[in-house]
Scaffold this motif. Structure first.
Motif, PDB file in Angstrom:
ATOM      1  N   ASP A 193       0.838  -1.194   0.000  1.00 62.20           N
ATOM      2  CA  ASP A 193       0.000   0.000   0.000  1.00 62.20           C
ATOM      3  C   ASP A 193       0.878   1.250   0.000  1.00 62.20           C
ATOM      4  O   ASP A 193       2.081   1.192   0.260  1.00 62.20           O
ATOM      5  CB  ASP A 193      -0.958   0.000   1.195  1.00 62.20           C
ATOM      6  CG  ASP A 193      -0.245  -0.159   2.524  1.00 62.20           C
ATOM      7  OD1 ASP A 193       0.568   0.719   2.862  1.00 62.20           O
ATOM      8  OD2 ASP A 193      -0.495  -1.154   3.227  1.00 62.20           O
ATOM      9  N   THR A 196       3.094   2.150   3.156  1.00 57.96           N
ATOM     10  CA  THR A 196       4.174   1.174   3.353  1.00 57.96           C
ATOM     11  C   THR A 196       5.191   1.301   2.232  1.00 57.96           C
ATOM     12  O   THR A 196       6.404   1.229   2.468  1.00 57.96           O
ATOM     13  CB  THR A 196       3.606  -0.254   3.399  1.00 57.96           C
ATOM     14  OG1 THR A 196       2.578  -0.322   4.404  1.00 57.96           O
ATOM     15  CG2 THR A 196       4.681  -1.259   3.742  1.00 57.96           C
ATOM     16  N   GLU A 326      -4.754   1.242   3.891  1.00 52.33           N
ATOM     17  CA  GLU A 326      -3.564   0.405   3.977  1.00 52.33           C
ATOM     18  C   GLU A 326      -3.943  -1.062   4.143  1.00 52.33           C
ATOM     19  O   GLU A 326      -5.096  -1.403   4.395  1.00 52.33           O
ATOM     20  CB  GLU A 326      -2.711   0.837   5.176  1.00 52.33           C
ATOM     21  CG  GLU A 326      -2.189   2.256   5.083  1.00 52.33           C
ATOM     22  CD  GLU A 326      -1.567   2.699   6.399  1.00 52.33           C
ATOM     23  OE1 GLU A 326      -0.348   2.926   6.414  1.00 52.33           O
ATOM     24  OE2 GLU A 326      -2.284   2.810   7.401  1.00 52.33           O
ATOM     25  N   HIS A 490      -5.311  -0.187  -3.133  1.00 53.84           N
ATOM     26  CA  HIS A 490      -4.432   0.609  -2.268  1.00 53.84           C
ATOM     27  C   HIS A 490      -3.775   1.735  -3.066  1.00 53.84           C
ATOM     28  O   HIS A 490      -3.028   2.538  -2.501  1.00 53.84           O
ATOM     29  CB  HIS A 490      -3.358  -0.273  -1.600  1.00 53.84           C
ATOM     30  CG  HIS A 490      -2.380  -0.895  -2.567  1.00 53.84           C
ATOM     31  ND1 HIS A 490      -2.358  -2.248  -2.841  1.00 53.84           N
ATOM     32  CD2 HIS A 490      -1.403  -0.358  -3.327  1.00 53.84           C
ATOM     33  CE1 HIS A 490      -1.403  -2.502  -3.720  1.00 53.84           C
ATOM     34  NE2 HIS A 490      -0.814  -1.371  -4.029  1.00 53.84           N
TER      35      HIS A 490
END
Length: 541
Positions: A193, A196, A326, A490
């Motif tokens: 996502d 991250t 996320e 995402h």
């Protein structure tokens, strides 16, 4: 190339590299006559679609080419040492020490039967680094350096217990354990996502700067290139078609293929799509709840996770609602509840006037064809023993909606609708590319003439150009058939392109809901603002 590297010798030099493909392929060479240098302290991005030769180039540098591929000619020099001339024993000593690699899918690259600490320790053991005590200290040091929480505890965890971003950090820790001169990162952020992904990109750039490493970063996303690259190589069908400093390639690409890739990167829409004022309600979701309960051991404490927490929305015919957030936000759980693949704890899902949550599977059976799903991984969702024709027709035939003859005729027509030849009917999934398999997944959903499609990360693993084609196809089908879609993703850039309404989920809750212009240009919630800020390349857009 950065100014600091001018006049210095390259740490890696690839010259006229040509790798032959075996048997019957669409071309004789995986890569052909490619040449480039990697300078000290440089981040070099290699970009191209699947099949362009990016990963083959990386594996050739690592000495990890499969047996069926052979280097026909060319040189790969590391600090003046000809890697292609070295015996396997010498190459093994250099892997990890001189050149190290991070793979795209950490779950398949990590040993599921070993703790992450043992796997990092194994790298040190194999190369005979340090003592038993110093290796244990080094494991904790590396887990700390890559930003994992509570390294003393996490070193005893198995890969399946970690999130995708945490597993990728473990892979980075393993790759950096021996302080290599070169780090090769092969699509390390593709399935992550946005937040991250941003963290992993920042981590790689920070460690690269701190250690003075050279990085070869393989990607198909020019948004990622804009974030981290010093210099860029563009590959197409095994050929190197363009290279230069990142700014020049991004702002003034010379080759048509480079321009095509840049044009395919989804842009954030500034305006919302026009909506039909007479639209009818297809799906009405009210106060939906789903809680997962797990117990660690026989006498362990019960753990509860509110995956879907009091979610409500209305979906109209011909419109698309996007669900973004996320990993772990509850997006996929929402999709599975809507499809009745998992049960909800409470709430209502009204479809054709009936509450599907209150229905048994037998009662729901007549409605199931009208709510279809497109899965993230089209290869895993297709039976490899079934032809494409079988995959498309088995459902309608089982539901007694079509005869075998009518099902074949309809399948051939839908294959052409999604941009595939009718001859695909008699072929198998492995004979198609990822983008083509995703088109098969869309065709399978359309075989039922559904009113609602739930698309769960349906384009996240595709190259940007293939992704653009599939998104255009989905939008065309939506318009022509007045389909309603729940689009789980995402990638906020994709959501802004295809959605009429956006739901932002965080830890099971809806923190914000509205049209794309509001969500992405005037976000109200701090979490939404953090997602928007993490979009790769947004500052360069």
């Amino acid at each position: 190339m950065t100014d600091t590297n001018r006049g210095t010798a390259p740490v890696l030099s690839v010259c006229d590299l040509t790798v032959a493909l075996p048997g019957k392929h669409d071309r004789p060479y995986a890569v052909q006559d490619i040449s480039f240098d990697l300078m000290p302290g440089e981040i070099l991005c290699i970009i191209g679609e699947s099949g362009s030769g990016k990963s083959v180039t990386a594996n050739a540098v690592m000495g990890l080419l499969p047996d069926v591929m052979t280097v026909e000619r060319g040189r790969i020099d590391f600090k003046g040492k000809a890697l292609l001339d070295l015996p396997e024993a010498e190459l093994r000593k250099l892997r990890g020490r001189a050149v190290s690699i991070i793979f795209q899918d950490p779950l398949s690259a990590l040993n599921p039967l070993m703790t992450v600490g043992d796997q990092i320790r194994e790298v040190l053991d194999t190369h005979g680094i340090g003592t038993k005590g110093s290796r244990a200290e080094r494991v904790v040091e590396m887990l700390t350096e890559v930003g994992l929480p509570d390294p003393l505890l996490i070193q005893h965890q198995y890969p399946f217990r970690l999130s995708g971003g945490q597993r990728q950090r473990v892979m980075i820790a393993m790759a950096l354990a021996l302080d290599p001169d070169i780090l090769i990162a092969d699509e390390p952020t593709t399935a992550l996502d946005v937040t991250t992904q941003a963290q992993i990109l920042d981590l790689i750039a920070r460690i690269q700067k701190h250690k003075g490493m050279s990085v070869m970063f393989i990607t198909h996303d020019f948004g990622v290139v804009a974030e981290i690259a010093d210099r860029v190589i563009v590959m197409e069908q095994g050929q190197l078609v363009e290279q230069g400093d990142a700014h020049s390639v991004l702002t003034a690409p010379r080759h048509p293929y480079t321009r095509k890739l840049i044009a395919a990167v989804p842009k954030m829409r500034e305006d919302d799509r026009a909506r039909d004022k007479k639209r009818s309600v297809v799906l009405n979701v009210r106060n939906l709840h789903k809680t997962y309960r797990t117990r660690s051991g026989l006498m362990g404490r019960m753990r509860e996770v509110n995956a879907v927490n009091d979610i409500s929305f209305t979906l109209h015919a011909g419109e698309t609602i996007g669900i973004v957030g996320e990993s772990g936000s509850g997006k996929s759980s929402m999709g599975k509840v809507l499809m009745k693949l998992i049960s909800a704890d409470s709430g209502e899902i009204r479809f054709q006037g009936e509450n599907t949550l209150a229905m048994s599977e037998e009662e729901f059976r007549h409605l199931r064809p009208l709510i279809q799903m497109i899965f993230q991984d089209p290869f895993a969702s297709l039976n490899p023993r079934f032809t494409i024709g079988q995959a498309l027709t088995v459902g309608p035939i089982a539901h007694r909606l079509l005869t075998h003859r009518d099902a074949r005729k309809k399948a051939e027509g839908i294959l052409e609708l999604v941009g595939l030849d009718a001859s695909a009917f008699d072929r198998y999934p492995h004979e198609f590319s990822g983008g083509q398999r995703q088109r098969v997944g869309i065709a399978r959903a359309l075989m039922f003439d559904p009113e609602v499609i739930v698309a769960d990360e349906a384009v996240s693993a595709l190259d940007v150009s293939i992704q653009a084609q599939v998104l255009e196809l989905l939008d065309q089908i939506r318009r022509e058939r007045k389909l309603a879609m729940v689009f789980i993703t995402h990638d906020l850039r994709v959501a802004s392109q295809i959605c009429d309404e956006i739901i932002v989920m965080h830890r099971g809750k809806m923190v914000e809901c509205g049209p794309p212009s509001q969500i992405f240009q005037r976000p109200q919630h701090d979490y939404t603002r953090s997602l928007v800020a993490a979009i790769p390349g947004i500052d360069a857009a």
